[in-house]
Scaffold this active site. Sequence first.
Site, PDB file in Angstrom:
ATOM      1  N   TYR A 162     -26.564  -7.740  57.961  1.00 34.50           N
ATOM      2  CA  TYR A 162     -25.494  -8.711  57.981  1.00 34.50           C
ATOM      3  C   TYR A 162     -25.206  -9.229  56.510  1.00 34.50           C
ATOM      4  CZ  TYR A 162     -22.264 -12.388  59.487  1.00 34.50           C
ATOM      5  OH  TYR A 162     -21.035 -12.981  59.561  1.00 34.50           O
ATOM      6  N   VAL A 222     -12.503  -0.150  63.213  1.00 36.10           N
ATOM      7  CA  VAL A 222     -12.332  -0.037  61.783  1.00 36.10           C
ATOM      8  C   VAL A 222     -13.311   0.733  60.999  1.00 36.10           C
ATOM      9  CG1 VAL A 222     -11.188  -2.297  61.666  1.00 36.10           C
ATOM     10  CG2 VAL A 222     -13.557  -2.284  61.208  1.00 36.10           C
TER      11      VAL A 222
END
Length: 241
Positions: free
Chosen positions: A149, A58
Amino acid sequence: MKLAGKVVIITGGAGGIGKEASVCFANEGAHVVVVDCDPQQVEKVANEVNGLGLAVDVSRRDQVDWMVSEVINRYGKIDVLINNAGITMDATLVKMTQEQWDRVISINQTGVFHCTQAVVPHMIREGAGRIINTSSIVGRMGNFGQTNYAASKAAVIAMTQTWAKELGRKGILVNAVAPGFIVTPMTEKMPESILQGMKEKIALRRLGQPRDVVNVYVFLASDEASYINGAVIPVDGGLSI
């Protein structure tokens, strides 16, 4: 069945929470498009749910555009996009490499942008659609050793709320789910002492199951959630309260 005939793209759909989502959405009558970076696992799960499997990174816009064209060619529409793909490459701030930063941001943040921007024109054409983004409690609380993250998941929340404002008037609802500590192959490899420490931080004193997260995905994709837009729903057993 809540989603009979709906065309649903699930990124990261071949493992962990994503695999559970692929199975559950298929059981609800949806045409499931399993998108993941592992061709063999994609094919396996797609066969299991009688869906379409596409091996895609992606972070690569050319691959995302190809994926969307394949779905449109097969089904003619896209009803639901679940931006579930995500990775971790943990390190403390002073030890984090540029590669660790760039790769996590490219999948968890830029990947969500790529998929949503590629899919939305087709939803606008239909005058309806659902975008469901997977964030994390870490995007709101931070977490030791997860600068990349946490930043990516905070960005997912910001993008969700921005797109909800932009796209709601076009009939497209955009929401996010923020899981806490969920049982996945990654957590199953952790020492029991670490897992116990995680459980003690959670009001329910247990880790969540993938189905706990997927149940919210299904709800947000269904007609029952037709007036929910721009929400960030925690699925964390009370960890974030």
